[in-house]
Design an enzyme around this catalytic site. Structure first.
Site, PDB file in Angstrom:
ATOM      1  N   ASP A  37      -9.202  99.007  52.941  1.00  0.00           N
ATOM      2  CA  ASP A  37      -9.210  99.471  54.337  1.00  0.00           C
ATOM      3  C   ASP A  37      -8.870 100.964  54.350  1.00  0.00           C
ATOM      4  O   ASP A  37      -8.273 101.470  53.389  1.00  0.00           O
ATOM      5  CB  ASP A  37      -8.182  98.705  55.184  1.00  0.00           C
ATOM      6  CG  ASP A  37      -8.551  98.637  56.660  1.00  0.00           C
ATOM      7  OD1 ASP A  37      -8.870  97.536  57.144  1.00  0.00           O
ATOM      8  OD2 ASP A  37      -8.551  99.701  57.345  1.00  0.00           O
ATOM      9  N   ASP A  59     -12.381 104.292  52.122  1.00  0.00           N
ATOM     10  CA  ASP A  59     -13.313 104.555  53.218  1.00  0.00           C
ATOM     11  C   ASP A  59     -14.662 104.042  52.727  1.00  0.00           C
ATOM     12  O   ASP A  59     -15.218 104.581  51.755  1.00  0.00           O
ATOM     13  CB  ASP A  59     -13.365 106.052  53.520  1.00  0.00           C
ATOM     14  CG  ASP A  59     -14.342 106.371  54.658  1.00  0.00           C
ATOM     15  OD1 ASP A  59     -15.231 105.533  54.948  1.00  0.00           O
ATOM     16  OD2 ASP A  59     -14.224 107.461  55.244  1.00  0.00           O
ATOM     17  N   VAL A  60     -15.194 103.018  53.385  1.00  0.00           N
ATOM     18  CA  VAL A  60     -16.411 102.377  52.866  1.00  0.00           C
ATOM     19  C   VAL A  60     -17.626 103.299  52.858  1.00  0.00           C
ATOM     20  O   VAL A  60     -18.623 103.005  52.200  1.00  0.00           O
ATOM     21  CB  VAL A  60     -16.758 101.078  53.643  1.00  0.00           C
ATOM     22  CG1 VAL A  60     -15.720  99.996  53.410  1.00  0.00           C
ATOM     23  CG2 VAL A  60     -16.972 101.354  55.132  1.00  0.00           C
ATOM     24  N   ASN A  86     -16.987  93.697  55.745  1.00  0.00           N
ATOM     25  CA  ASN A  86     -16.390  93.350  57.043  1.00  0.00           C
ATOM     26  C   ASN A  86     -15.967  94.581  57.853  1.00  0.00           C
ATOM     27  O   ASN A  86     -15.962  94.540  59.085  1.00  0.00           O
ATOM     28  CB  ASN A  86     -15.179  92.443  56.787  1.00  0.00           C
ATOM     29  CG  ASN A  86     -14.317  92.266  58.011  1.00  0.00           C
ATOM     30  OD1 ASN A  86     -14.655  91.518  58.918  1.00  0.00           O
ATOM     31  ND2 ASN A  86     -13.176  92.967  58.042  1.00  0.00           N
ATOM     32  N   TYR A 151     -23.063 101.162  68.176  1.00  0.00           N
ATOM     33  CA  TYR A 151     -22.565  99.966  67.473  1.00  0.00           C
ATOM     34  C   TYR A 151     -23.675  98.922  67.344  1.00  0.00           C
ATOM     35  O   TYR A 151     -23.911  98.371  66.262  1.00  0.00           O
ATOM     36  CB  TYR A 151     -21.375  99.395  68.250  1.00  0.00           C
ATOM     37  CG  TYR A 151     -20.780  98.142  67.651  1.00  0.00           C
ATOM     38  CD1 TYR A 151     -19.954  98.204  66.531  1.00  0.00           C
ATOM     39  CD2 TYR A 151     -21.025  96.888  68.226  1.00  0.00           C
ATOM     40  CE1 TYR A 151     -19.394  97.045  65.992  1.00  0.00           C
ATOM     41  CE2 TYR A 151     -20.469  95.730  67.691  1.00  0.00           C
ATOM     42  CZ  TYR A 151     -19.649  95.816  66.581  1.00  0.00           C
ATOM     43  OH  TYR A 151     -19.099  94.673  66.045  1.00  0.00           O
ATOM     44  N   LYS A 155     -25.456  97.061  64.011  1.00  0.00           N
ATOM     45  CA  LYS A 155     -25.377  95.620  63.743  1.00  0.00           C
ATOM     46  C   LYS A 155     -26.783  95.009  63.635  1.00  0.00           C
ATOM     47  O   LYS A 155     -26.985  94.039  62.909  1.00  0.00           O
ATOM     48  CB  LYS A 155     -24.526  94.928  64.806  1.00  0.00           C
ATOM     49  CG  LYS A 155     -23.047  95.336  64.737  1.00  0.00           C
ATOM     50  CD  LYS A 155     -22.434  95.040  63.366  1.00  0.00           C
ATOM     51  CE  LYS A 155     -20.958  95.370  63.287  1.00  0.00           C
ATOM     52  NZ  LYS A 155     -20.369  95.029  61.980  1.00  0.00           N
ATOM     53  N   THR A 186      -9.344  90.326  68.157  1.00  0.00           N
ATOM     54  CA  THR A 186      -8.782  91.260  67.167  1.00  0.00           C
ATOM     55  C   THR A 186      -8.571  92.611  67.856  1.00  0.00           C
ATOM     56  O   THR A 186      -9.023  92.817  68.990  1.00  0.00           O
ATOM     57  CB  THR A 186      -9.748  91.485  65.971  1.00  0.00           C
ATOM     58  OG1 THR A 186     -10.911  92.161  66.466  1.00  0.00           O
ATOM     59  CG2 THR A 186     -10.159  90.185  65.310  1.00  0.00           C
TER      60      THR A 186
HETATM   61  N1  LIG Z   1     -13.843  91.331  67.276  1.00  0.00           N
HETATM   62  C1  LIG Z   1     -15.033  91.010  67.724  1.00  0.00           C
HETATM   63  O1  LIG Z   1     -15.199  90.555  68.863  1.00  0.00           O
HETATM   64  C2  LIG Z   1     -16.244  91.148  66.828  1.00  0.00           C
HETATM   65  C3  LIG Z   1     -17.458  90.609  67.277  1.00  0.00           C
HETATM   66  C4  LIG Z   1     -18.575  90.684  66.472  1.00  0.00           C
HETATM   67  C5  LIG Z   1     -18.490  91.286  65.231  1.00  0.00           C
HETATM   68  N2  LIG Z   1     -17.308  91.826  64.824  1.00  0.00           N
HETATM   69  C6  LIG Z   1     -17.284  92.424  63.494  1.00  0.00           C
HETATM   70  O2  LIG Z   1     -16.283  91.787  62.734  1.00  0.00           O
HETATM   71  C7  LIG Z   1     -15.826  92.690  61.708  1.00  0.00           C
HETATM   72  C8  LIG Z   1     -14.316  92.730  61.684  1.00  0.00           C
HETATM   73  O3  LIG Z   1     -13.836  93.316  62.870  1.00  0.00           O
HETATM   74  P1  LIG Z   1     -12.468  92.839  63.561  1.00  0.00           P
HETATM   75  O4  LIG Z   1     -12.849  92.116  64.778  1.00  0.00           O
HETATM   76  O5  LIG Z   1     -11.607  92.170  62.573  1.00  0.00           O
HETATM   77  O6  LIG Z   1     -11.863  94.229  64.014  1.00  0.00           O
HETATM   78  P2  LIG Z   1     -10.654  95.113  63.405  1.00  0.00           P
HETATM   79  O7  LIG Z   1     -10.711  96.395  64.148  1.00  0.00           O
HETATM   80  O8  LIG Z   1      -9.402  94.323  63.422  1.00  0.00           O
HETATM   81  O9  LIG Z   1     -11.085  95.315  61.877  1.00  0.00           O
HETATM   82  C9  LIG Z   1     -11.934  96.316  61.419  1.00  0.00           C
HETATM   83  C10 LIG Z   1     -11.269  96.948  60.213  1.00  0.00           C
HETATM   84  O10 LIG Z   1     -12.179  97.887  59.632  1.00  0.00           O
HETATM   85  C11 LIG Z   1     -11.392  98.971  59.187  1.00  0.00           C
HETATM   86  N3  LIG Z   1     -12.229 100.176  59.017  1.00  0.00           N
HETATM   87  C12 LIG Z   1     -12.755 100.952  59.987  1.00  0.00           C
HETATM   88  N4  LIG Z   1     -13.413 101.985  59.444  1.00  0.00           N
HETATM   89  C13 LIG Z   1     -13.312 101.843  58.088  1.00  0.00           C
HETATM   90  C14 LIG Z   1     -13.790 102.590  56.981  1.00  0.00           C
HETATM   91  N5  LIG Z   1     -14.494 103.721  57.156  1.00  0.00           N
HETATM   92  N6  LIG Z   1     -13.497 102.140  55.729  1.00  0.00           N
HETATM   93  C15 LIG Z   1     -12.770 101.025  55.549  1.00  0.00           C
HETATM   94  N7  LIG Z   1     -12.273 100.283  56.568  1.00  0.00           N
HETATM   95  C16 LIG Z   1     -12.547 100.692  57.819  1.00  0.00           C
HETATM   96  C17 LIG Z   1     -10.339  99.154  60.262  1.00  0.00           C
HETATM   97  O11 LIG Z   1      -9.249  99.926  59.809  1.00  0.00           O
HETATM   98  C18 LIG Z   1      -9.994  97.699  60.571  1.00  0.00           C
HETATM   99  O12 LIG Z   1      -8.902  97.241  59.799  1.00  0.00           O
HETATM  100  C19 LIG Z   1     -16.499  94.015  62.014  1.00  0.00           C
HETATM  101  O13 LIG Z   1     -17.644  94.163  61.192  1.00  0.00           O
HETATM  102  C20 LIG Z   1     -16.930  93.873  63.460  1.00  0.00           C
HETATM  103  O14 LIG Z   1     -18.014  94.710  63.781  1.00  0.00           O
HETATM  104  C21 LIG Z   1     -16.183  91.772  65.598  1.00  0.00           C
END
Ligand SMILES: NC(=O)c1ccc[n+]([C@@H]2O[C@H](COP(=O)([O-])OP(=O)(O)OC[C@H]3O[C@@H](n4cnc5c(N)ncnc54)[C@H](O)[C@@H]3O)[C@@H](O)[C@H]2O)c1
Length: 243
Positions: A37, A59-60, A86, A151, A155, A186
């Site tokens: 992360d 950083d991904v 993720n 966004y 996706k 989240t």
């Molecule tokens: N929460 C929702 O409703 C939802 C819905 C559909 C899809 N998603 C997807 O689910 C996945 C997880 O999201 P989440 O809901 O757990 O949110 P979250 O914000 O808790 O987690 C996302 C994580 O990605 C990390 N991150 C951001 N930029 C980064 C980078 N450059 N390098 C490494 N890490 C980085 C953040 O620090 C965070 O810990 C994501 O791909 C998101 O798009 C979430």
């Protein structure tokens, strides 16, 4: 014996939310997990999981850092079976409020990140003759939802990348699949407009947002040998929101 016993998984964005839930569940199912992360608090999550987990700040969107993560995973745990792409960046704005820097940031984290990740794990997985890559897309990549232009673009792209990589990697024994979560409780949504969240939640047939663990369970299935004949799938988990 857990369903992931003997497997080693890299999970990006694992400092919280769904990534953390995946790391905890994978470890409980017997896997060794590499949490990454940009947020350093991922180290505390890994420490709490115990010796089955390590944290690497990453950083991904950085190619060099992907090489470090894969090298360290192999060094610490000796093999690599699973990658969960993720991590994501989310700043929901309509097109006319989306500037170039914001658009580029979404592309770098949500598209370039998974592309670099899939490339970085290919060789060790190919050499082992098997692997499972799980890309976390979104229902934003299945519908035209106004107000999250950058966004949603990423996706949708990740779906295309999943299918194309699945077709290219299949002969190497590497399965690539996607999960499209609906509204999951989240930080990603909680830090945005609460009124919007309430409105969305009321539209969900099950009447509630999902918990991170409910997505982690799907990821664990796709990571495991139980899904051995599933390739290029797009699993929607939204409690019927997009029916
Ligand atoms: N929460 C929702 O409703 C939802 C819905 C559909 C899809 N998603 C997807 O689910 C996945 C997880 O999201 P989440 O809901 O757990 O949110 P979250 O914000 O808790 O987690 C996302 C994580 O990605 C990390 N991150 C951001 N930029 C980064 C980078 N450059 N390098 C490494 N890490 C980085 C953040 O620090 C965070 O810990 C994501 O791909 C998101 O798009 C979430």
């Amino acid at each position: 014996m857990g369903k992931l016993t003997g497997k080693v998984a890299i999970i990006t964005g694992a400092a919280g939310g769904q990534g953390e839930a995946e790391a905890r569940l994978f470890a409980a199912e017997g896997a060794k997990v590499v949490l990454t992360d940009i947020q350093k608090k991922g180290a505390a999550v890994a420490a709490d999981i115990g010796p089955a987990a390590i944290f690497i700040e990453q950083d991904v969107s950085s190619q060099a850092q992907w090489q470090e993560v894969v090298t360290e995973a192999l060094h610490r745990f000796g093999r690599l079976d699973v990658l969960v792409n993720n991590a994501a960046y989310y700043d929901p704005k309509p097109l006319m409020e989306t500037d170039l820097a914001m658009f580029d940031r979404h592309l770098a984290v949500n598209v370039t990140g998974p592309m670099l990740g899939m490339k970085a794990v290919f060789e060790p997985m190919r050499a082992a003759g098997a692997g499972s890559i799980i890309n976390i897309s979104s229902i934003s990549g299945t519908r035209k939802i106004p107000g999250q232009f950058a966004y949603a673009t990423t996706k949708w792209a990740l779906r295309g990348m999943t299918g194309t990589a699945a077709a290219e990697f299949g002969r190497a024994g590497i399965r690539v699949n996607a999960i499209m979560p609906g509204m999951i409780r989240t930080d990603m949504i909680l830090k945005h407009d609460p009124e919007d969240n309430d409105r969305f939640e009321q539209m969900i047939p099950l009447g509630r947002a999902g918990q991170p663990r409910e997505i982690a369970q799907i990821a664990a299935f796709l990571a495991s040998d139980e899904s051995s004949y599933i390739v290029g799938a797009e699993i929607i988990a939204d409690a019927g929101l997009t029916l």
